[in-house]
Design a protein around this motif. Structure first.
Motif, short mmCIF file in Angstrom:
data_model
loop_
_atom_site.label_atom_id
_atom_site.label_comp_id
_atom_site.label_asym_id
_atom_site.label_seq_id
_atom_site.Cartn_x
_atom_site.Cartn_y
_atom_site.Cartn_z
N ARG A 275 7.00 -3.82 -1.04
CA ARG A 275 8.33 -3.70 -0.45
C ARG A 275 8.44 -2.47 0.44
O ARG A 275 9.38 -2.34 1.21
N CYS A 276 7.48 -1.54 0.36
CA CYS A 276 7.53 -0.30 1.13
C CYS A 276 6.72 -0.34 2.42
O CYS A 276 7.06 0.36 3.38
N ARG A 277 5.63 -1.10 2.45
CA ARG A 277 4.76 -1.10 3.63
C ARG A 277 3.78 -2.25 3.54
O ARG A 277 3.63 -2.87 2.50
N PHE A 278 3.10 -2.48 4.67
CA PHE A 278 1.95 -3.38 4.64
C PHE A 278 0.82 -2.75 5.42
O PHE A 278 1.03 -1.91 6.29
N ALA A 279 -0.38 -3.13 5.07
CA ALA A 279 -1.57 -2.67 5.76
C ALA A 279 -2.45 -3.89 6.03
O ALA A 279 -2.70 -4.69 5.13
N LEU A 280 -2.86 -4.01 7.26
CA LEU A 280 -3.76 -5.10 7.65
C LEU A 280 -5.12 -4.50 7.94
O LEU A 280 -5.25 -3.64 8.81
N MET A 281 -6.10 -4.91 7.18
CA MET A 281 -7.47 -4.44 7.41
C MET A 281 -8.26 -5.59 8.02
O MET A 281 -8.23 -6.72 7.52
N HIS A 282 -8.93 -5.30 9.10
CA HIS A 282 -9.76 -6.28 9.79
C HIS A 282 -11.19 -5.77 9.76
O HIS A 282 -11.46 -4.66 10.22
#
Length: 163
Positions: free
Chosen positions: A67-74
């Protein structure tokens, strides 16, 4: 979206300068994002965590969300490093993107410089470096700011970008 770079040799204060610029510019009401180039392999994930396990098992992308953030790792599996332009297209719209590194790209930049590093000025070879932030007095063909004068550097960048 406007972009402005902070470049310089290792240990010249690039990250500290960006950190101070972020505080000053966001306090003035602008929305700012950053892009940082790393010259080495790095990991933002922690061994043993589910997202780490997904990536190590072969996922091309892992999106971690709360609910605080998202991180997308590629994960680049036999792919070339993406160009700055490609990375910028992944960002949500903001007023300004501060870019640390990518000194060879074609955007306006300010160079962080410290006398103790004994490196030559990058600005002498790059006309897109619009100013220098240094811990010593320099006489150049473009503005030179005290490395710690965040307000003056911010004023210069925002004026240079018509913000």
């Amino acid at each position: 979206m406007k972009i402005y770079g902070v470049v310089g040799w290792k240990n010249t204060g690039k990250t500290s300068l960006i950190e101070r610029l972020l505080g000053e510019i966001t306090n003035r009401g602008y929305r700012v994002s950053t892009v940082k180039h790393a010259h080495h392999s790095f990991d933002v994930d922690q061994e043993g965590k589910d997202s780490f396990r997904h990536r190590k098992a072969g996922a091309t992308e892992v999106l971690l969300a709360s609910r605080c953030r998202f991180a997308l790792m590629h994960e680049f599996r036999n792919e070339d490093e993406p160009k700055l332009e490609t990375l910028l297209s992944l960002l949500s719209p903001v007023d300004l993107v501060l870019v640390e590194g990518y000194k060879g790209d074609s955007h306006f930049k300010i160079e962080a410089h410290r006398a103790q590093t004994d490196h030559p000025l990058i600005a002498r070879e790059d006309p897109l470096i619009r100013a220098i932030a240094s811990d010593q007095d320099l006489v150049l063909d473009r503005p030179v700011f005290d490395l710690n004068d965040t307000v003056a550097i911010t004023d210069f960048i925002l004026t240079d970008l018509d913000l």
